[in-house]
Design an enzyme around this catalytic site. Structure first.
Site, PDB file in Angstrom:
ATOM      1  CB  VAL A   1      -0.943   0.082   1.096  1.00 55.71           C
ATOM      2  CG1 VAL A   1      -1.653   1.276   1.226  1.00 55.71           C
ATOM      3  CG2 VAL A   1      -1.934  -1.262   1.181  1.00 55.71           C
ATOM      4  CB  CYS A   2       4.184   2.023   1.502  1.00 57.98           C
ATOM      5  SG  CYS A   2       3.757   1.431   3.276  1.00 57.98           S
ATOM      6  N   PRO A   3       3.666   2.234  -1.565  1.00 57.66           N
ATOM      7  CG  PRO A   3       4.338   0.645  -3.185  1.00 57.66           C
ATOM      8  CD  PRO A   3       3.904   0.753  -1.773  1.00 57.66           C
TER       9      PRO A   3
ATOM     10  CG  LEU B   1       5.625   7.718  -0.167  1.00 57.47           C
ATOM     11  CD1 LEU B   1       4.724   7.414   0.824  1.00 57.47           C
ATOM     12  CD2 LEU B   1       6.888   7.187  -0.288  1.00 57.47           C
TER      13      LEU B   1
END
Length: 213
Positions: free
Chosen positions: A65-67, A70
Site C-alpha cells: 500500500v505504501c508506494p 507516496l
C-alpha cells in the site's frame, strides 16, 4: 499502547505530540530524491523559514500500500509546496533503503519530497504512531504550523491507504485560518466557500449562516 509509557531507554521525549500544542524539535536523516543524495530534516530549520511541516508516516519501503500512498502524495506535492508546506515522508527504514526503493519502484518516479529515516523510532513514538510489536510506524499524517504547533493529526492502520486530496483540503483550510483567525471552516470546506464566525449570534443558526444569500 500509551506513548508516555516508555520501556525504551533511548527514547528522549517526555510526552507525545498533541493537537494544539507545540511540537518538540527533531532531526532525522533523509534521502533527497531531487538531488539524489542525503540530507537531514530539522524542524527548527523549517520553522525558521516560516514554513508549514507535513509529516507523512508509513510502515515500510518495499511493501504494498505504501508506494500507492507516496505516489498519490506526489501528485499533490506542488500544490502543498505552493501553500507553504515542506512535505516529508517518514518510515523506520534507513536513508539507503529509501534511495534503493525510490530507484526501483516505478510508482515512485514522481516523488520529489524528502524521505526521512526514523531508524530508532523516536519521532514515530513522539507522534504516537509507533507499533512496538512490529517496530514500524502506522499511517500517520501530521500538519505543523510555521510556529511549530500541531494543528492536524490523522492515523490509519496498515491496511487502509490515505487520500492526498483530503490532505490538501485540510492544508488549504489551515492556511486560510492563519490569515482569518476569527473564522472556522465547516465540513468539506474548500477555498471560496462560506466560513463560520463563531459567536453568540451563530448559536443554533448555522444553517441560516451557511445558506444566506
Amino acid at each position: 499502547m500509551d506513548c508516555c509509557d516508555h520501556d525504551h531507554e533511548e527514547y528522549d521525549y517526555m510526552e507525545c505530540a498533541r493537537v494544539g500544542q507545540p511540537v518538540k524539535d527533531f532531526v532525522m536523516e533523509a534521502f533527497d530524491p531531487t538531488e539524489g543524495g542525503f540530507t537531514t530534516v530539522e524542524l527548527a530549520k523549517i520553522k525558521k523559514k516560516k514554513k508549514w511541516t507535513i509529516l507523512f508516516f508509513y510502515p515500510a519501503d518495499f511493501t504494498f500500500v505504501c508506494p500507492t500512498e507516496l505516489a498519490d502524495l506526489a501528485t499533490k506535492h506542488a500544490k502543498l509546496k505552493k501553500l507553504g508546506a515542506e512535505v516529508i515522508s517518514v518510515s523506520t527504514d534507513t536513508k539507503f533503503t529509501h534511495m534503493a526503493w525510490k530507484c526501483q519502484e516505478r510508482l515512485l518516479q514522481d516523488v520529489k519530497f524528502l524521505m526521512a529515516a526514523d531508524t530508532n523510532g523516536n519521532v514515530s513514538r513522539f507522534f504516537d504512531v509507533w507499533d512496538a510489536d512490529s517496530g514500524l510506524a502506522l499511517r500517520g499524517t501530521f500538519i505543523i504550523n510555521p510556529e511549530g504547533v500541531l494543528v492536524s493529526s490523522e492515523v490509519n492502520f496498515y491496511n487502509v491507504g490515505r487520500n492526498a486530496e483530503e490532505l490538501v483540503r485540510k492544508m488549504e483550510a489551515n492556511a486560510y485560518l492563519v490569515k482569518n483567525p476569527n473564522e472556522a471552516c465547516p465540513a468539506k470546506w474548500t477555498p471560496g466557500e462560506k466560513t463560520l464566525t463563531p459567536g453568540k449570534d451563530l448559536v443554533g443558526k448555522v444553517y441560516e449562516a451557511l445558506n444566506a444569500e
